[in-house]
Design a protein around this motif. Structure first.
Motif, short mmCIF file in Angstrom:
data_model
loop_
_atom_site.label_atom_id
_atom_site.label_comp_id
_atom_site.label_asym_id
_atom_site.label_seq_id
_atom_site.Cartn_x
_atom_site.Cartn_y
_atom_site.Cartn_z
N GLU A 10 18.27 -11.68 -5.39
CA GLU A 10 18.88 -10.38 -5.68
C GLU A 10 18.29 -9.79 -6.96
N LYS A 11 18.19 -10.59 -7.99
CA LYS A 11 17.65 -10.12 -9.27
C LYS A 11 16.19 -9.69 -9.13
N ALA A 12 15.39 -10.46 -8.41
CA ALA A 12 13.97 -10.13 -8.24
C ALA A 12 13.78 -8.81 -7.50
N ILE A 13 14.54 -8.62 -6.43
CA ILE A 13 14.43 -7.38 -5.66
C ILE A 13 14.87 -6.19 -6.49
N LEU A 14 16.00 -6.31 -7.16
CA LEU A 14 16.51 -5.18 -7.96
C LEU A 14 15.58 -4.85 -9.13
N GLU A 15 14.98 -5.85 -9.75
CA GLU A 15 14.05 -5.59 -10.85
C GLU A 15 12.83 -4.81 -10.36
N LYS A 16 12.29 -5.20 -9.21
CA LYS A 16 11.13 -4.47 -8.68
C LYS A 16 11.49 -3.04 -8.31
N ILE A 17 12.69 -2.85 -7.75
CA ILE A 17 13.13 -1.50 -7.40
C ILE A 17 13.32 -0.66 -8.67
N GLU A 18 13.88 -1.25 -9.72
CA GLU A 18 14.11 -0.51 -10.96
C GLU A 18 12.82 -0.08 -11.63
N GLU A 19 11.71 -0.77 -11.34
CA GLU A 19 10.40 -0.41 -11.91
C GLU A 19 9.74 0.75 -11.17
N LEU A 20 10.17 1.03 -9.96
CA LEU A 20 9.51 2.03 -9.12
C LEU A 20 9.41 3.43 -9.73
N PRO A 21 10.43 3.95 -10.41
CA PRO A 21 10.29 5.30 -10.94
C PRO A 21 9.08 5.47 -11.88
N ASN A 22 8.68 4.42 -12.55
CA ASN A 22 7.55 4.51 -13.48
C ASN A 22 6.21 4.60 -12.77
N TYR A 23 6.10 3.95 -11.61
CA TYR A 23 4.82 3.92 -10.90
C TYR A 23 5.06 3.60 -9.43
N PRO A 24 5.54 4.55 -8.63
CA PRO A 24 5.86 4.28 -7.23
C PRO A 24 4.64 3.97 -6.36
N GLU A 25 3.45 4.33 -6.83
CA GLU A 25 2.23 4.07 -6.08
C GLU A 25 1.73 2.64 -6.28
N LYS A 26 2.47 1.86 -7.04
CA LYS A 26 2.06 0.49 -7.39
C LYS A 26 1.82 -0.37 -6.15
N TYR A 27 2.64 -0.20 -5.14
CA TYR A 27 2.56 -1.03 -3.94
C TYR A 27 1.80 -0.30 -2.84
N PRO A 28 1.23 -1.04 -1.89
CA PRO A 28 0.42 -0.40 -0.85
C PRO A 28 1.25 0.41 0.14
N PRO A 29 0.59 1.33 0.84
CA PRO A 29 1.29 2.08 1.89
C PRO A 29 1.89 1.11 2.91
N ASP A 30 3.03 1.50 3.45
CA ASP A 30 3.73 0.66 4.42
C ASP A 30 2.96 0.66 5.74
N LYS A 31 2.44 -0.51 6.12
CA LYS A 31 1.62 -0.62 7.33
C LYS A 31 2.43 -0.46 8.61
N PHE A 32 3.75 -0.51 8.52
CA PHE A 32 4.60 -0.35 9.70
C PHE A 32 5.09 1.08 9.89
N LYS A 33 4.78 1.96 8.96
CA LYS A 33 5.17 3.36 9.09
C LYS A 33 4.11 4.10 9.89
N LEU A 34 4.52 4.66 11.01
CA LEU A 34 3.59 5.41 11.85
C LEU A 34 3.24 6.72 11.16
N GLN A 35 1.99 7.10 11.22
CA GLN A 35 1.50 8.33 10.61
C GLN A 35 1.96 8.46 9.15
N ASN A 36 1.66 7.45 8.38
CA ASN A 36 2.07 7.41 6.98
C ASN A 36 1.08 8.17 6.11
N PRO A 37 1.51 9.25 5.48
CA PRO A 37 0.62 10.00 4.58
C PRO A 37 0.46 9.33 3.22
N GLY A 38 1.03 8.14 3.05
CA GLY A 38 0.92 7.41 1.79
C GLY A 38 2.17 7.45 0.93
#
Length: 98
Positions: free
Chosen positions: A34-62
């Protein structure tokens, strides 16, 4: 302006179920995940592009991204104003395209 984190209702349900499932075997491990997931989510506003595009999203513009931690995959979408947490699934579950 910092992006706001918004959880989809379904993502909250999946997250709670995952933590409850883990806690059946180990409360300590459930708290760790729980702590690990929440910490990674809390970091997202600073750099949401940090992680790769979701390979399971069809027609993902990034704008749909995903990360994995402790065998859980978190999918999210971002724009200039918000980061929307879409789903949390164990990596052994069959992936769902969306």
């Amino acid at each position: 302006m910092e992006r706001k984190i918004i959880w989809e209702d379904h993502a909250i349900e999946l997250f709670i179920k995952a933590i409850e499932w883990i806690s059946k075997d180990s409360v300590f491990q459930a708290e760790k995940v729980e702590k690990a997931i929440l910490e990674k989510i809390e970091e997202l506003p600073n750099y949401p592009e940090k992680y790769p595009p979701d390979k399971f999203k069809l027609q993902n513009p990034g704008l749909f991204r995903a990360f994995e931690t402790h065998s859980y995959r978190v999918s999210y979408k971002f724009n200039d104003q918000e980061i929307r947490i879409l789903r949390i699934r164990h990596v052994r579950q069959s992936p769902k395209a969306y």
